[in-house]
Scaffold this active site. Structure first.
Site, PDB file in Angstrom:
ATOM      1  N   ALA A   1      34.762  40.724  37.184  1.00 47.34           N
ATOM      2  CA  ALA A   1      35.610  41.637  35.732  1.00 47.34           C
ATOM      3  C   ALA A   1      33.975  40.691  34.714  1.00 47.34           C
ATOM      4  CB  ALA A   1      36.113  40.454  35.712  1.00 47.34           C
TER       5      ALA A   1
ATOM      6  N   ASN B   1      37.331  32.896  38.360  1.00 49.13           N
ATOM      7  CA  ASN B   1      36.482  33.005  39.151  1.00 49.13           C
ATOM      8  C   ASN B   1      35.025  33.598  38.710  1.00 49.13           C
ATOM      9  OD1 ASN B   1      37.688  33.342  41.859  1.00 49.13           O
ATOM     10  ND2 ASN B   1      39.298  34.679  41.088  1.00 49.13           N
TER      11      ASN B   1
ATOM     12  N   HIS C   1      35.901  39.058  29.017  1.00 48.99           N
ATOM     13  CA  HIS C   1      35.439  37.533  28.967  1.00 48.99           C
ATOM     14  C   HIS C   1      33.816  38.024  27.826  1.00 48.99           C
ATOM     15  CE1 HIS C   1      37.825  36.538  32.012  1.00 48.99           C
ATOM     16  NE2 HIS C   1      36.833  37.592  32.928  1.00 48.99           N
TER      17      HIS C   1
HETATM   18  N1  LIG Z   1      36.029  37.593  41.845  1.00 48.19           N
HETATM   19  C1  LIG Z   1      37.031  38.121  41.169  1.00 48.19           C
HETATM   20  O1  LIG Z   1      36.074  38.908  40.154  1.00 48.19           O
HETATM   21  C2  LIG Z   1      38.276  38.720  41.700  1.00 48.19           C
HETATM   22  C3  LIG Z   1      38.960  39.345  41.191  1.00 48.19           C
HETATM   23  C4  LIG Z   1      40.022  39.499  41.551  1.00 48.19           C
HETATM   24  C5  LIG Z   1      40.721  38.909  42.408  1.00 48.19           C
HETATM   25  N2  LIG Z   1      40.045  37.661  42.806  1.00 48.19           N
HETATM   26  C6  LIG Z   1      40.893  36.483  43.584  1.00 48.19           C
HETATM   27  O2  LIG Z   1      40.567  37.426  44.726  1.00 48.19           O
HETATM   28  C7  LIG Z   1      42.102  36.389  45.406  1.00 48.19           C
HETATM   29  C8  LIG Z   1      43.106  37.413  46.125  1.00 48.19           C
HETATM   30  O3  LIG Z   1      43.638  38.106  44.688  1.00 48.19           O
HETATM   31  P1  LIG Z   1      44.881  39.014  44.627  1.00 48.19           P
HETATM   32  O4  LIG Z   1      44.750  39.687  42.776  1.00 48.19           O
HETATM   33  O5  LIG Z   1      44.500  40.614  46.203  1.00 48.19           O
HETATM   34  O6  LIG Z   1      45.751  38.547  45.092  1.00 48.19           O
HETATM   35  P2  LIG Z   1      47.325  38.688  45.738  1.00 48.19           P
HETATM   36  O7  LIG Z   1      48.254  37.313  45.074  1.00 48.19           O
HETATM   37  O8  LIG Z   1      47.425  40.335  45.076  1.00 48.19           O
HETATM   38  O9  LIG Z   1      46.759  38.472  46.979  1.00 48.19           O
HETATM   39  C9  LIG Z   1      47.071  37.417  47.761  1.00 48.19           C
HETATM   40  C10 LIG Z   1      46.785  37.488  49.707  1.00 48.19           C
HETATM   41  O10 LIG Z   1      46.569  36.794  49.929  1.00 48.19           O
HETATM   42  C11 LIG Z   1      47.483  36.210  50.777  1.00 48.19           C
HETATM   43  N3  LIG Z   1      46.314  34.883  50.588  1.00 48.19           N
HETATM   44  C12 LIG Z   1      46.466  33.389  50.396  1.00 48.19           C
HETATM   45  N4  LIG Z   1      46.166  32.248  50.806  1.00 48.19           N
HETATM   46  C13 LIG Z   1      45.973  32.671  52.501  1.00 48.19           C
HETATM   47  C14 LIG Z   1      45.326  31.886  53.338  1.00 48.19           C
HETATM   48  N5  LIG Z   1      45.446  30.434  52.855  1.00 48.19           N
HETATM   49  N6  LIG Z   1      44.752  32.805  54.779  1.00 48.19           N
HETATM   50  C15 LIG Z   1      45.257  33.930  54.011  1.00 48.19           C
HETATM   51  N7  LIG Z   1      46.484  35.024  53.870  1.00 48.19           N
HETATM   52  C16 LIG Z   1      46.344  34.174  52.319  1.00 48.19           C
HETATM   53  C17 LIG Z   1      48.507  36.186  50.446  1.00 48.19           C
HETATM   54  O11 LIG Z   1      49.302  35.958  51.161  1.00 48.19           O
HETATM   55  C18 LIG Z   1      48.884  37.248  49.944  1.00 48.19           C
HETATM   56  O12 LIG Z   1      49.047  38.564  50.660  1.00 48.19           O
HETATM   57  C19 LIG Z   1      42.545  35.816  44.453  1.00 48.19           C
HETATM   58  O13 LIG Z   1      42.218  33.908  45.131  1.00 48.19           O
HETATM   59  C20 LIG Z   1      41.198  36.170  43.248  1.00 48.19           C
HETATM   60  O14 LIG Z   1      41.711  34.706  42.416  1.00 48.19           O
HETATM   61  C21 LIG Z   1      38.612  37.327  42.310  1.00 48.19           C
END
Ligand SMILES: NC(=O)c1ccc[n+]([C@@H]2O[C@H](COP(=O)([O-])OP(=O)(O)OC[C@H]3O[C@@H](n4cnc5c(N)ncnc54)[C@H](O)[C@@H]3O)[C@@H](O)[C@H]2O)c1
Length: 263
Positions: free
Chosen positions: A123, A191, A219
């Site tokens: 982001a 993140n 941000h």
């Molecule tokens: N880098 C970035 O800019 C950025 C942006 C958005 C989200 N993210 C990160 O990406 C990740 C996913 O985001 P999202 O919005 O899709 O989340 P979300 O909650 O919509 O989906 C996460 C999925 O992962 C599954 N999960 C969680 N822990 C798990 C594990 N140990 N093993 C297998 N499956 C598992 C959950 O059951 C869920 O279905 C989060 O950690 C979020 O912080 C990062």
């Protein structure tokens, strides 16, 4: 065509799977993994050109020599649990839950496998300049993240501290600390602090502001180096298909995958 697996079938996992399914990312999706198998099954059922195997067992992915690239879109725990096995099996890994890479247990992996670990800009913007600035040495990195209080109330830090944010009339600084502290305090939302730290090779100082006038997640980044000062402000809008995630963050992983996969 590159063979992929996706770990985490939530908002970001769905964006990535859809981008592969409709050919925006030129790859073959071999696996969808989630702790909650129903989520992986549901996502698989929505795809039309891809027929991934659904699993909740990372070994299935790590031991399949066809898989070249794994996209983690799950949680910091998932990175800490699975990254070693995936990287040791020679695969490339795209990490969304970047905060995990600042944990002491992940440090060795980052040092050893950085060339095969891909971190999207997420982001924020300006990573190209920050990478260039490391050639002269980055002096300081500051991040101010501004969110509406309603988007902060479920964060572990806010809950543990018992902070009352529901009736704020003015912006309030709710957190100040290092990026390492920030990714533990706000594991889902900071993140960007980890990405800044990894790319600048300098531990970012982070401030989180609960701002009742800010509907967008903002941000602001300030990086000082001998080559000059960078100031970037990004106002993020929610993804049109899933308001839980930032549009730019979702686009950044799709763009990264295009660079890694498209011919
Ligand atoms: N880098 C970035 O800019 C950025 C942006 C958005 C989200 N993210 C990160 O990406 C990740 C996913 O985001 P999202 O919005 O899709 O989340 P979300 O909650 O919509 O989906 C996460 C999925 O992962 C599954 N999960 C969680 N822990 C798990 C594990 N140990 N093993 C297998 N499956 C598992 C959950 O059951 C869920 O279905 C989060 O950690 C979020 O912080 C990062």
């Amino acid at each position: 065509m590159k063979k992929l697996a996706i770990i985490g079938c939530g908002a970001i996992g769905a964006v990535v799977a859809t981008a592969v399914d409709n050919g925006v990312v030129e790859a073959e999706l071999l696996y969808l993994m989630d702790l909650d198998l129903r989520k992986a099954e549901k996502l698989a059922s929505l795809l039309s050109t891809q027929k991934p195997t659904v699993t909740s067992n990372v070994a299935e992915i790590a031991c399949d020599p066809r898989v070249e690239l794994v996209v983690e879109a799950a949680s910091q725990e998932a990175v800490l649990q699975y990254a070693k096995q995936i990287l040791e099996s020679g695969k490339e890994l795209v990490v969304m839950s970047v905060g995990a890479l600042l944990h002491p247990e992940a440090r060795g992996l980052v040092e050893r496998y950085w060339k095969r670990i891909h971190v999207p800009s997420g982001a924020i913007a300006g990573i190209d300049a920050i990478k260039a600035m490391t050639l002269t040495g980055v002096e300081s990195v500051e991040l101010v993240t501004r969110k509406h209080p309603r988007k902060l109330v479920d964060e572990p830090y806010v809950k543990n501290k018992g902070l009352r944010l529901d009736h704020l009339l003015e912006p309030v600084v709710v957190f100040e600390g290092t990026a390492e502290e920030a990714v533990s305090a706000f594991p889902r939302t900071l993140n960007v602090a980890a990405a800044l730290t990894l790319y600048s090779r300098t531990l970012a100082r982070v401030k989180v502001v609960a701002d009742p006038s800010s509907e967008l997640n903002v941000h602001e980044i300030r990086v000082k180096s001998k080559a000059g000062t960078l100031f970037v402000r990004v106002e993020n809008v929610p993804h049109p298909d899933n308001s839980k995630t930032s549009y730019l963050a979702a686009l950044s992983v799709v763009k990264l995958l295009q660079e890694l996969c498209n011919g």
